[in-house]
Design an enzyme around this catalytic site. Structure first.
Site, PDB file in Angstrom:
ATOM      1  N   LYS A  75      58.334  27.486 -51.741  1.00 51.55           N
ATOM      2  CA  LYS A  75      58.978  26.330 -52.366  1.00 51.55           C
ATOM      3  C   LYS A  75      58.204  25.064 -51.997  1.00 51.55           C
ATOM      4  O   LYS A  75      57.798  24.892 -50.844  1.00 51.55           O
ATOM      5  CB  LYS A  75      60.425  26.235 -51.877  1.00 51.55           C
ATOM      6  CG  LYS A  75      61.268  25.177 -52.580  1.00 51.55           C
ATOM      7  CD  LYS A  75      62.710  25.215 -52.067  1.00 51.55           C
ATOM      8  CE  LYS A  75      63.620  24.254 -52.798  1.00 51.55           C
ATOM      9  NZ  LYS A  75      65.015  24.282 -52.287  1.00 51.55           N
ATOM     10  N   SER A 150      68.485  24.654 -55.928  1.00 53.08           N
ATOM     11  CA  SER A 150      67.246  23.986 -56.227  1.00 53.08           C
ATOM     12  C   SER A 150      65.999  24.864 -56.129  1.00 53.08           C
ATOM     13  O   SER A 150      64.958  24.486 -56.657  1.00 53.08           O
ATOM     14  CB  SER A 150      67.082  22.787 -55.277  1.00 53.08           C
ATOM     15  OG  SER A 150      66.952  23.217 -53.937  1.00 53.08           O
ATOM     16  N   SER A 174      71.090  26.467 -52.294  1.00 49.50           N
ATOM     17  CA  SER A 174      69.848  26.469 -53.080  1.00 49.50           C
ATOM     18  C   SER A 174      68.977  27.704 -52.970  1.00 49.50           C
ATOM     19  O   SER A 174      68.017  27.844 -53.720  1.00 49.50           O
ATOM     20  CB  SER A 174      69.008  25.248 -52.719  1.00 49.50           C
ATOM     21  OG  SER A 174      69.490  24.129 -53.419  1.00 49.50           O
TER      22      SER A 174
END
Ligand code: GLN
Length: 494
Positions: A75, A150, A174
């Site tokens: 990420k 997210s 997330s």
């Protein structure tokens, strides 16, 4: 051996081929790169991919190491030395990481190859990846829908065969929510289990990093690499982590699982409810005892989270001032004007909303009424879990009240988006661990969309969650289903 579609393999399967020298780490990297080049222009799961750097690492990696030669997507909120780290924000623009986060250092020590930075909501604020300041990411099960967020890029990449596994971060869901929306496994470790050194902070009392994978075993393998103390993160616990694969394969007899009454209430999509009820019955048939429990302060969780998280975010994001990192405004009149312009140009709408909310709840006159009160209710939420875990070994719930929604469907209504975090955020407020695993599909229009089952566990009880999740997974075929957007790539057979 019949030719294997390399990107379709699990991490465990890939390791076998690597160790038998049936495929080399460089071939694996090249093949994954081909797959990304083929599929990602449509999916938007990656923000950057550095083939040369990965091939350099592949050339010297020891395949006998625990994750030797396995590429892992990261990420874009986690620093990987020499790679861009934008948090999908304009304000970080062309920023490149100067060092490896501890989780990256640990992954490398285990032989993994960090490969590709994944798309996300800007600074991890969101539930759909629509807040990415770079581009939209799509759900591989239906390209008209969001992958969740997210960590939406990480989840979409793993689901679509563009990654064997990925790291995400989870401040209020997330990792688990996008895993649920994309039909993969996502584990949020307990607060303090995994180092945050080198993660860009969103809300420091809530943030944790963890794996997204196609199987529970693969999640355990990544946890074995990343968990454990870190002298550079004083919030990270020193106690040595267990072997997270040790309990895989054990049955569930003697375990007691709780279904929180407040989590199975109205407002859940009927198809989600049916799938979760079936999963509960399945866990029962595997030997677990099922009881109903109560988490009476659940109704306050969303309000408490959006006070605590925004308060901490407003402080953490003060560092993006146009002086130290990334974007710089031009033509300002003085220093204050410069800060203002840099931040106005650099941050997207949701990030600005959170900074304003967070500053408000911390401001004198409102601090006691909002922030202080939220901290008190947070403690009550934590006690709900402590009490429940005196009776049961883990809790079962949906990950989300709905399946993946359409792109644009909720972006105009932040409150509606926030309310859908109801089942995931309490775990962060309480510091406990949680895992999301596939438990079925909803038939909607003419598409099939994954449904996620959430298991919540006591602090530091990740091994137990993995045991339960693995037993369930192995008794179903959900994890073997692949999204339609996924087609095998000819260059990728070994
Ligand atoms: N959806 C939640 C939010 O918008 C959680 C985000 C996260 O876990 N990073 O804050």
């Amino acid at each position: 051996m019949t030719p294997a579609d390399l990107p379709a393999l699990t991490i465990a399967e890939l390791q076998t081929l690597l160790r038998q020298r049936q495929v080399s780490p460089a071939e694996v990297v090249n093949c994954l790169h081909a797959r990304i080049a083929d599929a990602d222009p449509t999916l938007g799961a990656y923000l950057s991919v550095d083939l040369e750097a990965a091939l350099r690492e592949a050339a010297s990696v020891d395949v006998e190491l625990p994750l030797g030669g396995v590429p892992i997507a990261i990420k874009d909120i986690i620093n990987v030395a020499g790679q861009p780290c934008t948090c999908a924000s304009r304000i970080l623009g062309s920023y490149r990481s100067q060092y490896d986060a501890t989780v990256i250092r640990k992954l490398r020590a285990a032989g993994a190859i960090p490969f590709g930075k994944t798309n996300m909501d800007e600074f991890a604020m969101g539930s759909s990846t629509e807040n990415s300041g770079v581009k939209i990411a799509r759900n591989p099960w239906d390209l008209a829908r969001v992958p969740g967020g997210s960590s939406g890029g990480s989840a979409a990449a793993v689901a679509a065969g563009e990654a064997y596994g990925a790291l995400g971060t989870d401040t209020g869901g997330s990792i688990r929510q996008p895993a649920g929306f994309c039909g993969v496994v996502g584990l949020k470790p307990s607060y303090g289990r995994v180092s945050r050194f080198g993660l860009v902070a969103f809300a420091s009392s809530l943030d944790q990093a963890g794996p997204l994978t196609r199987t529970v075993r693969d999640a355990a393998l990544i946890m074995n690499a990343i968990a454990g103390g870190d002298p550079q993160d004083s919030t990270c616990l020193d106690s040595p982590p267990p072997d997270y694969t040790a309990k895989l394969g054990r049955d569930l007899r003697g375990l007691k699982l709780g279904v929180p009454r407040e989590y199975m209430s109205d407002g859940i999509d009927p198809q989600v409810k049916v799938a979760v009820d079936a999963a509960i019955a399945q866990l029962h048939s595997l030997g677990a005892q099922i009881v109903e429990v109560s988490l009476p302060h659940t109704e306050y969780a969303v309000a408490v989270y959006y006070i605590v998280a925004t308060a901490e975010a407003s402080a953490n994001l003060a560092r993006f001032d146009g002086i130290r990192y990334g974007h710089r405004a031009e033509n300002s009149n003085n220093l204050l004007d410069y800060y203002g312009r840099t931040r106005a140009e650099g941050f997207g709408a949701e990030v600005k909303r959170r900074i304003i909310l967070g500053t408000y709840v911390l401001s004198s006159g409102y601090h006691d009424a909002y922030y202080l009160r939220a901290q008190k209710v947070r403690e009550l939420i934590r006690r709900d879990f402590t009490r429940a875990f005196e009776e049961v070994d883990a809790l079962i719930s949906p990950v989300s009240p709905s399946v993946a929604f359409r792109i644009g469907e909720r972006s105009a209504d932040p409150l509606q988006m926030y309310l859908a975090d109801i089942f995931t955020i309490a775990a962060n407020l309480a510091g406990i661990c949680g895992i999301s695993i596939p438990c079925g599909f909803a038939a909607l229009d003419d598409v099939r969309l994954p449904i996620g089952l959430q298991l919540l566990g006591r602090p530091l009880d990740e091994a137990r969650l993995l045991q339960i999740a693995h037993a369930y997974e192995q008794s179903t075929t959900w994890h073997q289903q692949r999204p339609p957007a996924r087609k095998s790539h000819e260059a990728c057979a070994a």
